[in-house]
Motif scaffolding. Sequence first.
Motif, PDB file in Angstrom:
ATOM      1  N   TYR A   1       0.856  -1.188   0.000  1.00 56.45           N
ATOM      2  CA  TYR A   1       0.000   0.000   0.000  1.00 56.45           C
ATOM      3  C   TYR A   1       0.889   1.235   0.000  1.00 56.45           C
ATOM      4  O   TYR A   1       1.662   1.441   0.924  1.00 56.45           O
ATOM      5  N   VAL A   2       0.774   2.041  -1.047  1.00 55.88           N
ATOM      6  CA  VAL A   2       1.586   3.247  -1.220  1.00 55.88           C
ATOM      7  C   VAL A   2       0.720   4.452  -0.887  1.00 55.88           C
ATOM      8  O   VAL A   2      -0.416   4.547  -1.341  1.00 55.88           O
ATOM      9  N   LYS A   3       1.283   5.365  -0.099  1.00 54.27           N
ATOM     10  CA  LYS A   3       0.572   6.591   0.285  1.00 54.27           C
ATOM     11  C   LYS A   3       1.288   7.804  -0.286  1.00 54.27           C
ATOM     12  O   LYS A   3       2.516   7.830  -0.393  1.00 54.27           O
ATOM     13  N   PHE A   4       0.494   8.816  -0.621  1.00 52.06           N
ATOM     14  CA  PHE A   4       0.994  10.099  -1.100  1.00 52.06           C
ATOM     15  C   PHE A   4       0.580  11.164  -0.094  1.00 52.06           C
ATOM     16  O   PHE A   4      -0.445  11.021   0.566  1.00 52.06           O
TER      17      PHE A   4
ATOM     18  N   ASN B   1      -3.660  12.774  -9.483  1.00 55.86           N
ATOM     19  CA  ASN B   1      -4.588  12.598 -10.598  1.00 55.86           C
ATOM     20  C   ASN B   1      -4.854  11.118 -10.874  1.00 55.86           C
ATOM     21  O   ASN B   1      -5.464  10.779 -11.878  1.00 55.86           O
ATOM     22  N   ARG B   2      -4.376  10.234 -10.004  1.00 54.60           N
ATOM     23  CA  ARG B   2      -4.505   8.778 -10.162  1.00 54.60           C
ATOM     24  C   ARG B   2      -3.904   8.303 -11.484  1.00 54.60           C
ATOM     25  O   ARG B   2      -4.326   7.296 -12.039  1.00 54.60           O
ATOM     26  N   ALA B   3      -2.951   9.050 -12.005  1.00 50.72           N
ATOM     27  CA  ALA B   3      -2.292   8.739 -13.281  1.00 50.72           C
ATOM     28  C   ALA B   3      -3.308   8.588 -14.411  1.00 50.72           C
ATOM     29  O   ALA B   3      -3.072   7.881 -15.375  1.00 50.72           O
TER      30      ALA B   3
ATOM     31  N   THR C   1      -6.893   3.551  -4.701  1.00 50.88           N
ATOM     32  CA  THR C   1      -8.029   3.391  -3.786  1.00 50.88           C
ATOM     33  C   THR C   1      -8.513   4.736  -3.260  1.00 50.88           C
ATOM     34  O   THR C   1      -9.449   4.788  -2.479  1.00 50.88           O
ATOM     35  N   GLY C   2      -7.893   5.788  -3.692  1.00 48.58           N
ATOM     36  CA  GLY C   2      -8.235   7.156  -3.341  1.00 48.58           C
ATOM     37  C   GLY C   2      -7.255   8.076  -4.031  1.00 48.58           C
ATOM     38  O   GLY C   2      -6.342   7.630  -4.718  1.00 48.58           O
ATOM     39  N   LEU C   3      -7.428   9.376  -3.854  1.00 45.38           N
ATOM     40  CA  LEU C   3      -6.516  10.325  -4.479  1.00 45.38           C
ATOM     41  C   LEU C   3      -5.126  10.294  -3.864  1.00 45.38           C
ATOM     42  O   LEU C   3      -4.162  10.754  -4.479  1.00 45.38           O
ATOM     43  N   ARG C   4      -5.018   9.725  -2.654  1.00 48.56           N
ATOM     44  CA  ARG C   4      -3.732   9.685  -1.949  1.00 48.56           C
ATOM     45  C   ARG C   4      -3.259   8.267  -1.659  1.00 48.56           C
ATOM     46  O   ARG C   4      -2.355   8.070  -0.852  1.00 48.56           O
TER      47      ARG C   4
END
Length: 116
Positions: A32-35, A40-42, A73-76
Amino acid sequence: TAATTLAATSAAGLSGIKMTSAQLSLGAWNIYVKFDGDTNRAGMGAQGFRCSQVFDDATASTFGFESGRCIFTGLRALSVELGRGASALYGHTVRLRTGTVRDLVGDTVGDSVVIQ
């Protein structure tokens, strides 16, 4: 499900937003990667896609058969479903393909975290 948090060190990005962490699921089937800001979800929306579309070749190859499956799974948040033969481990650098993930004003998102 419970997840083991992998400490991650962010590399300096081209914008204010960057990948900030990576978590490996308890069964080691997902990362799980978080920003730290909205992306923009690429351009992928909420559909699943091959991880090689947003991660560089070296990173995607560690995700296993057919480079794993990814879904925002979300914008972040981005979930990586690891495939057969995955080798992503502590110490590997998880790096985005340049220019694929952007913040909401179009700047490229900081491109890597090191799993420690």
